[in-house]
Structures are given as structure tokens and as C-alpha cells.
Design a protein around this motif. Structure first.
Motif, mmCIF file in Angstrom:
data_model
loop_
_atom_site.group_PDB
_atom_site.id
_atom_site.type_symbol
_atom_site.label_atom_id
_atom_site.label_comp_id
_atom_site.label_asym_id
_atom_site.label_seq_id
_atom_site.Cartn_x
_atom_site.Cartn_y
_atom_site.Cartn_z
ATOM 1 N N LYS A 1 89.218 11.687 1.831
ATOM 2 C CA LYS A 1 88.883 13.042 2.310
ATOM 3 C C LYS A 1 88.090 13.013 3.617
ATOM 4 N N VAL A 2 87.730 11.821 4.053
ATOM 5 C CA VAL A 2 86.868 11.686 5.228
ATOM 6 C C VAL A 2 87.720 11.400 6.458
ATOM 7 N N ASP A 3 87.462 12.128 7.539
ATOM 8 C CA ASP A 3 88.190 11.878 8.785
ATOM 9 C C ASP A 3 87.234 11.922 9.974
ATOM 10 N N MET A 4 87.767 11.949 11.190
ATOM 11 C CA MET A 4 86.936 11.892 12.395
ATOM 12 C C MET A 4 86.095 13.147 12.608
ATOM 13 N N LEU A 5 86.453 14.222 11.939
ATOM 14 C CA LEU A 5 85.679 15.463 12.093
ATOM 15 C C LEU A 5 84.590 15.586 11.016
ATOM 16 N N THR A 6 84.406 14.494 10.252
ATOM 17 C CA THR A 6 83.513 14.544 9.099
ATOM 18 C C THR A 6 82.214 13.789 9.390
ATOM 19 N N THR A 7 81.112 14.335 8.906
ATOM 20 C CA THR A 7 79.836 13.633 8.931
ATOM 21 C C THR A 7 79.471 13.293 7.489
ATOM 22 N N VAL A 8 79.009 12.068 7.269
ATOM 23 C CA VAL A 8 78.661 11.610 5.924
ATOM 24 C C VAL A 8 77.171 11.283 5.893
ATOM 25 N N ILE A 9 76.462 11.812 4.905
ATOM 26 C CA ILE A 9 75.034 11.485 4.758
ATOM 27 C C ILE A 9 74.809 10.846 3.387
ATOM 28 N N ILE A 10 74.288 9.611 3.403
ATOM 29 C CA ILE A 10 73.973 8.877 2.174
ATOM 30 C C ILE A 10 72.464 8.989 1.936
ATOM 31 N N GLY A 11 72.063 9.448 0.774
ATOM 32 C CA GLY A 11 70.636 9.623 0.470
ATOM 33 C C GLY A 11 69.886 8.312 0.351
ATOM 34 N N ASN A 12 68.560 8.384 0.298
ATOM 35 C CA ASN A 12 67.771 7.177 0.002
ATOM 36 C C ASN A 12 67.550 7.084 -1.515
ATOM 37 N N SER A 13 66.725 6.138 -1.963
ATOM 38 C CA SER A 13 66.617 5.903 -3.407
ATOM 39 C C SER A 13 65.927 7.049 -4.140
#
Lengths: 247, 247
Positions: free
Chosen positions: A218-230
Motif C-alpha cells: 500500500k506504500v508508494d512514492m506519495l506516502t510518508t511512513v512514521i514508525i513510533g518509538n518504544s
């Protein structure tokens, strides 16, 4: 408004006229020429006037646009060179200053900051960036993948909230999968991950998921992904990273 | 403009009315109540109207402001809760969502992103943030110093451009000195460092220096510090981090 610079390097934010700064709006309305990637010129076309010259080119023609903007500014025009997001984050400010310095071009330049994708995506997801964070581009066109991987490992190990730019394209799929693997070595599979496509634009879509269930396709070049911390958690459909206040 | 949310959490950017987004400006002009730290209320006072209620408190009263804003929104007022910079970066968005989720408060919330200090400072320094970067707060009020140190080491080792928030106060001087030592172990003493005090506000001051010559005593709580990566250089009085384009 008196334009006292020759070249304005402007971040237009996510790509709608509401998220643009008041100063950016005003300057774009008054310069002689606006130079930008054609899709971004479309985003701001509504605010331009007939007598303004618009110069746009396609993808990967960054240096062409920089040369055009700097050249016109040196020739006495008032010029705006635009980037989406913030022009200082993987945008046009860098190559423009490099060209100006290398050729010792005597023009006055101002950078007008814009909302970069990390902050725009965070706003629609809740408050994921409330603690120390990194911004990493997964594009290996200009940066060796080994160097990107080293940074991903460092970010994962040191528990930084991590925002991924250019996470995946039709030709470049491996990097996001590798990133997921790296993070799974250091962070819980349940770590919240936010995915925002076309933030601030028509067709904006967002999804809150977890590190182990991240839907790569579902992720492409127009997508921003944010991974949380612990410490990041999801509540009331928002991603929240606690800063440490007693609530 | 129709205000369709109860609570707007707004980043006002560096603190002048030109760098604020057009949407933030409009919403601030139309809500019933604006809640914020008293210095930030001063920054935007010019755009407020007589019938609007302004509620401000002093430093470290964050939770008092969040409770006030959420309480008034739940009581039917249209409320703006403001932060300087971006409300989602060490700002009011986090504690607001935490309080709303914990107490299951039924209000509609929108975060309106603002220009955070990293991007505002980068804009006046040139183009230092043109590659992967981290944002780290050196304040150990809510975060143990050991955790901050771990992140500083990771950022230094993995060659991230590094932006320091809350770098030094009258009571807290050790952290910046330690940061300098950590970076000197991994990066050249000549690495460009930009220091910007009161970015975007009256009395803005900037200085371009190097990692080994960083004048610690000139840095205070109103200062943002940006340490370049191993490719960052200074030319024509600007800090430039190359992205990798052929210039």
C-alpha cells in the motif's frame, strides 16, 4: 509588499493553499517568475496572476530548474523556485546554493520554510513525533543503500521515532521491506506505524497499523511512513508518543 | 470559514505572523478561545479580535493549559490551543491527545502543523538539512540524560545531520558540552555548525561556526543548533549539505 531579494526558494508545504505560509503566499503572488516541478506548479496555480511567467519541468530535472531560476534571478527577474514540503529538506534549496556558490553568482536569496511531510503526516495521525525523531529517505538514487541501512539501524537501536520519505516506488520495493526487518530486530512487532498517502492533497488516505503488519504494497512514492518509538501507543484512533508529562 | 472541529491544536511557527500557515491564521481569527503560553499569545495577539477570550499561563504549566483547552472545547466552545513551532514536535498535541484518550472525551480535534525550529533555522542558515537528519531535545526534565546521550551517539556515528532543541539553559550547561564531545569522536572538528537564536523573531541572531569552536556560552534556550554531516560545507556564507546532485 516590497520584494527585496532576487531569488526566493519556497517550500509550499504538502500541496494545498491552506498549509502554505502567509509569506510564501504573498511572495508567490508578486514575483515575476515561478519555477517548479510541473505537479507543484499545478498546486499553486490558483494564486498566480496572468502576467507571471511559470516555468515547469518533469521529474529528475531538478538541476535544469535550479539553473533556470538562478539564471533568471541573475538577469534581474524576481524569481520563486518552489519545492513541495520544505525546500530545505531533500528539496531545491541545497542544489540552488551549491550552484550559486560554485559559480560565484551575485544574487540575494531567501529561503521561505514550508511544512515538511514528516510534520504534515504527524498532524493527521495524532501526535507521533512528540519525542526525538529522525527523517530518512529510502531513495537510493543519490545515496548508497548501505549508508541508508546504517542510519536505519542506528535509528532503530537508539529508539528514535522514524519518518521515512520516498519509502517505495514501483521499481524500488526492497528498501521498505528491509527497513521493516531492521526495526523488528529492535522494536516490538506491535509498535504503531502510521502511513499517510498524499497528505494534505486530494485523495489523502491514512492508515494506522503496526510494525509487523505494515502493508508494504500500500506504500508508494506519495506516502510518508512514521514508525513510533518504544513508548508510542494508539488510543482513540490517534498515534501518540508520550513526552513524559503526568496525565 | 466554517469551524467544523471543537479543538484546533495549532503550531504558530517561529513566532511571527508571516511564517504562520494561512489556515492557522484564519482559524485563530475565528475561534472563541485561544489558549497558550503567555509569550506565544503575545506573538499572535495582533490577529485576535476583542470578543475572543485569551487564556495564557507561564512556563511548565503545559498540563494546566491542555486541561483548560480540552475542558472549554468539551463545554461547547471553539478552542485553539497553540504551541510555538509545530504543536506535534515537543508541543501541545501529545499531552492533549493523551488527556482526551485517557478521559474518553468526545470532542473533534484537528492539528494544524507549523514550521518547527529545525526547518526555520535551516532556512536562515542556507540548506543544512538536505539529507537524513535527527531532531533531539537536550532537555533532561522529562527524559533521562542517559537516553538522550545514547541517541546523540547513534546520530553522531550514523552521520545524521543533527538539530538540537533546548540545547542549554542557565541551570543546564553540561549537556551541550557533552554533545560536542560525543560528536568530536565521530566527526571532523571542522564540521559546520549553525547557531540561530530567536529564529523568525525580533532579535534573531545567527552564527556559522565549527564543531570544535562551538561557543557554548552563546547558546541558550531560545537557540537552535544544527550540526552538519560529514559532507556539509560552508560556501558564500551558507551552510550546505549536498544531496548528491552533479552541480
Amino acid at each position: 509588499m516590497q520584494l527585496n531579494k532576487d531569488l526566493y526558494i519556497i517550500g509550499i508545504g504538502p500541496g494545498n493553499l491552506a498549509d502554505i505560509s502567509r509569506k510564501a503566499y504573498q511572495v508567490l503572488n508578486e514575483v515575476d517568475v515561478i519555477v517548479g516541478y510541473k505537479k507543484y506548479i499545478e498546486c499553486i496555480k490558483e494564486l498566480t496572476r496572468e502576467k507571471q511567467q511559470l516555468y515547469s519541468t518533469g521529474m529528475r530535472k531538478e538541476m535544469e530548474r535550479v539553473e533556470k531560476a538562478v539564471g533568471l534571478a541573475a538577469a534581474g527577474k524576481k524569481v520563486a523556485l518552489i519545492s513541495s514540503g520544505d525546500a530545505g529538506v531533500y528539496g531545491m534549496a541545497g542544489p540552488a546554493f551549491e550552484l550559486i556558490a560554485k559559480n560565484d553568482i551575485a544574487i540575494e536569496v531567501e529561503v521561505i520554510a514550508g511544512i515538511t511531510a514528516a510534520n504534515a503526516a504527524a498532524a493527521v495521525l495524532g501526535a507521533p513525533l512528540m519525542h526525538d525523531y529522525v527523517v530518512i529517505s529510502l531513495s537510493d538514487i543519490l545515496t548508497p543503500w548501505d549508508q541508508i541501512k546504517k542510519r536505519l539501524k542506528a535509528a532503530a537501536e537508539a529508539d528514535f521515532i522514524t519518518t521515512l520519505y520516498n519509502p517505495r516506488s514501483s521499481r524500488r520495493k526492497m528498501q521498505l521491506q528491509e527497513t521493516q526487518k531492521i526495526f523488528l530486530k529492535h522494536r516490538s512487532p506491535d509498535t504503531p506505524v502510521g502511513i499517510v498517502k498524499s497528505v494534505g492533497r486530494d485523495g489523502e488516505e491514512l492508515m494506522i497499523t503496526t510494525l509487523s503488519e505494515l502493508p508494504l504494497e500500500k506504500v508508494d512514492m506519495l506516502t510518508t511512513v512514521i514508525i513510533g518509538n518504544s513508548n508510542t501507543y494508539v488510543a482513540a484512533n490517534k498515534i501518540i508518543t508520550p513526552r513524559g508529562y503526568k496525565i
